[in-house]
Design a protein around this motif. Structure first.
Motif, PDB file in Angstrom:
ATOM      1  N   VAL A 221       0.945  -1.219   0.030  1.00  0.00           N
ATOM      2  CA  VAL A 221       0.100   0.000  -0.099  1.00  0.00           C
ATOM      3  C   VAL A 221       0.921   1.080   0.055  1.00  0.00           C
ATOM      4  CG1 VAL A 221      -0.204  -0.026   2.569  1.00  0.00           C
ATOM      5  CG2 VAL A 221      -1.859   1.200   1.112  1.00  0.00           C
ATOM      6  N   LYS A 222       0.374   2.194  -0.679  1.00  0.00           N
ATOM      7  CA  LYS A 222       0.924   3.805  -0.588  1.00  0.00           C
ATOM      8  C   LYS A 222       0.866   4.291   0.810  1.00  0.00           C
ATOM      9  CE  LYS A 222       0.742   5.288  -5.253  1.00  0.00           C
ATOM     10  NZ  LYS A 222       0.305   6.189  -6.091  1.00  0.00           N
ATOM     11  N   PRO A 223       2.063   4.546   1.220  1.00  0.00           N
ATOM     12  CA  PRO A 223       1.912   5.288   2.806  1.00  0.00           C
ATOM     13  C   PRO A 223       0.773   6.178   2.825  1.00  0.00           C
ATOM     14  CG  PRO A 223       4.214   5.044   1.986  1.00  0.00           C
ATOM     15  CD  PRO A 223       3.243   4.939   0.858  1.00  0.00           C
ATOM     16  N   GLY A 224       0.013   6.203   4.037  1.00  0.00           N
ATOM     17  CA  GLY A 224      -1.217   7.118   4.180  1.00  0.00           C
ATOM     18  C   GLY A 224      -2.495   6.660   3.668  1.00  0.00           C
ATOM     19  N   ARG A 225      -2.558   5.476   2.667  1.00  0.00           N
ATOM     20  CA  ARG A 225      -3.766   5.048   1.872  1.00  0.00           C
ATOM     21  C   ARG A 225      -4.222   3.756   2.564  1.00  0.00           C
ATOM     22  NH1 ARG A 225      -2.128   7.690  -3.996  1.00  0.00           N
ATOM     23  NH2 ARG A 225      -1.989   9.682  -3.167  1.00  0.00           N
ATOM     24  N   ASP A 226      -3.856   3.432   3.281  1.00  0.00           N
ATOM     25  CA  ASP A 226      -4.416   2.014   4.156  1.00  0.00           C
ATOM     26  C   ASP A 226      -5.854   1.983   4.139  1.00  0.00           C
ATOM     27  OD1 ASP A 226      -1.875   0.957   5.714  1.00  0.00           O
ATOM     28  OD2 ASP A 226      -1.833   3.098   5.880  1.00  0.00           O
ATOM     29  N   SER A 227      -6.599   3.209   4.407  1.00  0.00           N
ATOM     30  CA  SER A 227      -8.126   3.296   4.548  1.00  0.00           C
ATOM     31  C   SER A 227      -8.630   2.872   3.260  1.00  0.00           C
ATOM     32  CB  SER A 227      -8.544   4.576   5.280  1.00  0.00           C
ATOM     33  OG  SER A 227      -8.231   4.774   6.486  1.00  0.00           O
ATOM     34  N   THR A 293     -11.564 -19.730   8.696  1.00  0.00           N
ATOM     35  CA  THR A 293     -11.503 -19.171   9.742  1.00  0.00           C
ATOM     36  C   THR A 293     -10.610 -17.962   9.428  1.00  0.00           C
ATOM     37  OG1 THR A 293      -9.699 -20.485  10.373  1.00  0.00           O
ATOM     38  CG2 THR A 293     -12.101 -20.741  11.258  1.00  0.00           C
ATOM     39  N   ALA A 294     -10.677 -16.772  10.001  1.00  0.00           N
ATOM     40  CA  ALA A 294      -9.833 -15.663   9.551  1.00  0.00           C
ATOM     41  C   ALA A 294      -9.392 -14.793  10.775  1.00  0.00           C
ATOM     42  CB  ALA A 294     -10.220 -14.577   8.511  1.00  0.00           C
ATOM     43  N   ALA A 295      -8.323 -14.448  10.849  1.00  0.00           N
ATOM     44  CA  ALA A 295      -7.863 -13.156  12.115  1.00  0.00           C
ATOM     45  C   ALA A 295      -7.157 -12.187  11.591  1.00  0.00           C
ATOM     46  CB  ALA A 295      -7.463 -14.157  13.153  1.00  0.00           C
ATOM     47  N   SER A 296      -6.809 -11.219  12.406  1.00  0.00           N
ATOM     48  CA  SER A 296      -6.137 -10.220  11.894  1.00  0.00           C
ATOM     49  C   SER A 296      -5.196  -9.683  13.088  1.00  0.00           C
ATOM     50  CB  SER A 296      -6.906  -8.908  11.268  1.00  0.00           C
ATOM     51  OG  SER A 296      -7.548  -8.388  12.119  1.00  0.00           O
ATOM     52  N   TYR A 297      -4.113  -8.868  12.815  1.00  0.00           N
ATOM     53  CA  TYR A 297      -3.365  -8.358  13.802  1.00  0.00           C
ATOM     54  C   TYR A 297      -2.950  -6.979  13.249  1.00  0.00           C
ATOM     55  CZ  TYR A 297      -0.191  -8.032  17.920  1.00  0.00           C
ATOM     56  OH  TYR A 297       0.272  -7.659  19.151  1.00  0.00           O
ATOM     57  N   LEU A 310     -10.007   5.479  11.749  1.00  0.00           N
ATOM     58  CA  LEU A 310     -10.734   4.893  10.949  1.00  0.00           C
ATOM     59  C   LEU A 310      -9.983   3.535  10.451  1.00  0.00           C
ATOM     60  CD1 LEU A 310     -12.909   4.696   8.703  1.00  0.00           C
ATOM     61  CD2 LEU A 310     -11.486   6.190   7.312  1.00  0.00           C
ATOM     62  N   ASN A 311      -8.829   3.597  10.438  1.00  0.00           N
ATOM     63  CA  ASN A 311      -7.959   2.399  10.012  1.00  0.00           C
ATOM     64  C   ASN A 311      -8.430   0.989  10.978  1.00  0.00           C
ATOM     65  OD1 ASN A 311      -6.770   3.492   7.987  1.00  0.00           O
ATOM     66  ND2 ASN A 311      -4.945   4.093   9.024  1.00  0.00           N
ATOM     67  N   SER A 312      -8.184   1.452  12.287  1.00  0.00           N
ATOM     68  CA  SER A 312      -8.749   0.166  13.413  1.00  0.00           C
ATOM     69  C   SER A 312     -10.033  -0.084  13.180  1.00  0.00           C
ATOM     70  CB  SER A 312      -8.241   0.693  14.577  1.00  0.00           C
ATOM     71  OG  SER A 312      -7.082   1.055  15.262  1.00  0.00           O
ATOM     72  N   TYR A 313     -10.977   0.706  12.818  1.00  0.00           N
ATOM     73  CA  TYR A 313     -12.412   0.425  12.463  1.00  0.00           C
ATOM     74  C   TYR A 313     -12.337  -0.568  11.185  1.00  0.00           C
ATOM     75  CZ  TYR A 313     -17.192   0.864  11.081  1.00  0.00           C
ATOM     76  OH  TYR A 313     -18.487   0.681  10.678  1.00  0.00           O
ATOM     77  N   LEU A 314     -11.917  -0.298  10.120  1.00  0.00           N
ATOM     78  CA  LEU A 314     -11.851  -0.920   9.042  1.00  0.00           C
ATOM     79  C   LEU A 314     -11.413  -2.279   9.173  1.00  0.00           C
ATOM     80  CD1 LEU A 314     -11.245   1.761   6.327  1.00  0.00           C
ATOM     81  CD2 LEU A 314     -13.350   0.961   6.934  1.00  0.00           C
ATOM     82  N   ASN A 315     -10.179  -2.467  10.031  1.00  0.00           N
ATOM     83  CA  ASN A 315      -9.544  -3.753  10.043  1.00  0.00           C
ATOM     84  C   ASN A 315     -10.417  -4.723  11.121  1.00  0.00           C
ATOM     85  OD1 ASN A 315      -7.413  -5.587  10.238  1.00  0.00           O
ATOM     86  ND2 ASN A 315      -6.996  -4.994  12.390  1.00  0.00           N
ATOM     87  N   ASN A 316     -11.404  -4.061  11.976  1.00  0.00           N
ATOM     88  CA  ASN A 316     -12.050  -4.826  12.554  1.00  0.00           C
ATOM     89  C   ASN A 316     -13.338  -5.117  11.599  1.00  0.00           C
ATOM     90  OD1 ASN A 316     -11.404  -5.398  15.599  1.00  0.00           O
ATOM     91  ND2 ASN A 316     -10.553  -3.288  15.217  1.00  0.00           N
TER      92      ASN A 316
END
Length: 767
Positions: A221-227, A293-297, A310-316
């Motif tokens: 991903v390009k820096p700053g564009r994870d969302s 099954t899937a899990a994230s860290y 927002l990134n943490s919300y989208l990851n969850n």
């Protein structure tokens, strides 16, 4: 203490990262003051003999040249003088009480309370805080984790952790566990996934990290564009009908609000904007959506980037939209012995549209408080003002904010503006140099110590560790310092505690009965419980283990709240006896103890919400998702700064600032700035040459290392450097670059002030 001649292996834990792997050590050397050998502890229930190269270097932490050996008081000329403990305790208690009495205890601010491996001592501060009427605090977690904590509070009301060790699809974002660990047996797990054709590893990282090189899908991903990357993955799953409708009908609320926001997202456009080939992104999304099954860290590479919360919300949300909660090897709520690690009392109630109402704020800037923590980036502005509610004193324990917080210069200015600064630490840190009083404590291997990072499922582990070395100099463990401050404040008459001390001589059972009776008769004493236990329980504990007294209260609370988890972990007994059996096991379990064994079927019962459902509609975050359609970077491009600096990379020989001695590093990789070769050559900089990196906040001379794993246009500096440390002649020298001389308080998340350390606009110049 061990007899060095016998070469006895002693059980303890590594203190250099969150994982706190169980290790065994031998001691010896000059004065039996050195940890001479280290190996993984095969009896530790979580790490099971695993350790990395960093643990082998812990003697550099124990025997640093800048270890504190006596209480210090600042003179008027700025130098320090040694003083005795009675003087130090009396003066600190008197001055703190005077600030409380004149301005209010809420003007005394606390920072810290424990580092990677030393949480036990900080827990005893609760009594001092109550006695002084303190209200506000923060620590390093508010530099990175409060956005994630708020998201978990809103969605679950529980601390949730990914079972990455056994999930079929594993998403790692903002993290390179090959170097930073972050969960148990990291390198073993990465290799296992890579070898298993039925499992998928998805790494989202601008850099082709060591972990990414093992991945089935590396989304660079390009820096700053994870969302945009995460939103595109969620949108593809929704648009491809990979949502488990029946599961959502039973277990979540707000799915339709989510579906509405993602249904029309142009997945290809979002992927391209994120710098990722659309087909690759879709494959990765489907690997999650179609997995059983899937899990994230997630970690600070995501949490310290633009759109942090927002990134943490989208990851969850990625995990929840695909139904990966409440079944084995997915996302699970944790049962914790001490805590919860993140509290959710600060999370306000939601209105009917999903927006939060009525939440706590800091007294001057009105910054949002999460999990009891004021955002670190606002603290200097809470001090450098004439506002009547400004903080006037600070108590700093096992923390180094003058070095580790954004804009170190302004933090130092703020510390110098306070009426009183008291620092408790092991070494003469950059923050200790700004203090009025420095109170020295033993290292983590010279006292009873523990870590409250207990994030395992279904079996969770706690590890109380006895000392393996004798303390050096005239130092006191933190519980004793806090207790002496309480004595000096005169909150409780010592004669009042005499019956409890007498009962302790008859053992734990007799003490428990007497303590229950005392607390029942004196309910107001609960706020001083840590002090009462420490001062009265010693005779019932192993010699020198007074610091373990806190576990009496912790195990009583835990047994009442989590009896099922405790019994499934193999503990027996009725009422207080069940708690005492856990207490004894913790005291005696020098390689760690399994204190909880949970059933995945009980996951939804552990949610905070009255309906026992996962709340997907976090309205503030869905509004942010709408805003992504503009395809505009949160941090705008600047003509003079054509690079993005990631400040604070974890490498093989970095460990925050826990080890200050530069001799522990075995390569220049630990201090150099990583640059893609094409970028460096274009700037006229040779591999191993010097360059200048410039940001709006400052500039620094750096050693450049070519690294073709870097994405072009990006720079990376390691964490934990820029420290003052004595050279061979005893004169302090600056070791490496302090990244926080280059970061800004203003470059931060708009919700919770998390600094954008992974997106610092920068310029690179040849020297």
């Amino acid at each position: 203490m061990a007899d060095a001649a016998k070469g006895e292996w002693l059980s303890t834990a590594c203190n250099l990262c969150y994982a706190n792997c169980g290790i065994q050590v031998q001691v010896g050397g000059e004065g039996d003051r050195h940890i001479t050998r280290v190996k993984g502890d095969k009896n530790h229930p979580a790490s099971r003999g695993y350790t990395c190269n960093k643990a082998l270097q812990i003697d550099y932490y124990v025997n640093g040249k800048d270890r504190l050996t006596s209480p210090l008081r600042r003179r008027d000329d700025g130098t320090f003088e040694e003083i005795d403990w009675d003087t130090a305790i009396t003066e600190v208690a008197t001055k703190m009480a005077a600030i409380r009495d004149e301005h209010g205890g809420d003007k005394i601010f606390r920072y810290g309370g424990g580092g990677q491996g030393n949480h036990l001592g900080g827990a005893y501060f609760s009594s001092v805080r109550a006695a002084l009427g303190m209200k506000y605090q923060t620590n390093a977690l508010a530099q990175e984790k409060t956005g994630m904590a708020w998201v978990m509070g809103r969605m679950f009301g529980a601390n949730v952790h990914g079972e990455v060790h056994d999930a079929q699809a594993v998403v790692i974002i903002g993290k390179n566990p090959w170097q930073s660990n972050g969960y148990q047996r990291a390198r073993v797990m990465i290799r296992q996934i890579a070898k298993d054709e039925n499992r998928s590893l998805i790494v989202i990282d601008p850099r082709r990290s060591e972990s990414a090189e093992f991945a089935d899908y590396h989304l660079a991903v390009k820096p700053g564009r994870d969302s945009w990357c995460l939103s595109a993955m969620i949108a593809h799953i929704i648009q491809s009908d990979l949502v488990p409708e029946d599961w959502h009908a039973e277990h979540t609320s707000g799915l339709e609000a989510v579906r509405k926001r993602f249904a029309d997202i142009d997945v290809d456009a979002y992927a391209e904007y994120a710098g990722i080939e659309p087909a690759l992104l879709k494959e990765a999304a489907e690997a999650v959506g179609k997995a059983e099954t899937a899990a994230s860290y997630e970690d600070i590479g995501l949490q310290m980037a633009p759109h942090s919360t927002l990134n943490s919300y989208l990851n969850n949300l990625l995990m929840m939209v695909t139904g990966n909660f409440g079944k084995l090897h997915t996302m699970a709520p944790l049962t914790q012995l001490v805590g919860p690690f993140f509290g959710f009392d600060d999370v306000g109630e939601e209105d009917e549209d999903g927006y939060e109402q009525d939440y706590r704020k800091s007294p001057v800037t009105g910054a949002r408080i999460v999990s009891g923590l004021v955002p670190c980036n606002t603290v200097p502005d809470e001090i450098l003002t004439d506002h009547p509610n400004r903080y006037r004193a600070m108590w700093i324990e096992s923390g180094n904010p003058a070095h580790s917080m954004a804009d170190s210069t302004k933090w130092r200015e703020a510390l110098r503006a306070l009426d009183l600064v008291v620092v408790m630490d092991v070494a003469m840190t950059e923050t200790a140099r700004e203090a009025h009083y420095v109170l020295p404590s033993p290292s983590q291997y010279e006292k009873w110590e523990a870590t409250f990072f207990n994030f395992e499922f279904p079996k969770n582990v706690h590890h109380l560790r006895p000392p393996v070395l004798k303390p050096v100099g005239n130092v006191l463990p933190e519980p004793e310092i806090h207790a002496r401050i309480m004595d000096a404040l005169g909150v409780i008459d010592p004669a009042e505690l005499a019956p409890l001390k007498k009962a302790a001589k008859n053992g734990l059972k007799a003490y428990s009965a007497a303590a229950m009776e005392y607390l029942g008769a004196n309910p107001g004493s609960f706020k001083y419980l840590s002090y009462i236990l420490y001062r009265t329980m010693g005779a019932a504990l192993p010699e020198g283990a007074e610091a373990a007294a806190l576990y009496w209260g912790a195990t009583q609370r835990y047994a009442m709240a989590h009896e099922k988890s405790l019994r499934q972990a193999g503990f027996e007994g009725d009422g207080p006896e069940l708690a005492l059996n856990l207490f004894k096991a913790i005291l005696e379990g020098h390689s760690g103890v399994v204190f909880a064994e949970d059933n995945i079927e009980d996951s939804f019962e552990k949610l905070r919400h009255a309906d026992n459902r996962i709340h997907l509609n976090v309205a503030e975050m869905l509004d942010e998702v709408d805003g992504l359609s503009d395809m505009q970077d949160l941090v705008e491009a600047q003509d003079d700064y054509d690079f993005v600096l990631a400040a604070g990379e974890r490498r093989s020989y970095t460990a925050n600032t826990i080890i200050r001695d530069p001799e522990w590093r075995k390569s220049n990789d630990a201090i150099s700035m990583a640059v893609h070769p094409d970028d460096a050559i274009g700037a006229g900089i040779k591999d191993g040459g010097k360059a200048k990196v410039v940001t709006k906040a400052g500039e620094a001379e750096v050693l450049v290392a070519y690294d073709d794993r870097m994405r072009q246009g990006t720079l990376s500096l390691p964490n934990g450097l820029g420290l003052l440390y004595p050279n061979a002649q005893g004169k302090d020298e600056l070791q490496g670059v302090s990244v926080n001389e280059l970061t800004s308080l203003a470059n931060k998340d708009k919700f919770f002030g998390t600094p954008h350390h992974k997106f610092v606009p920068a310029r690179l110049e040849a020297m």
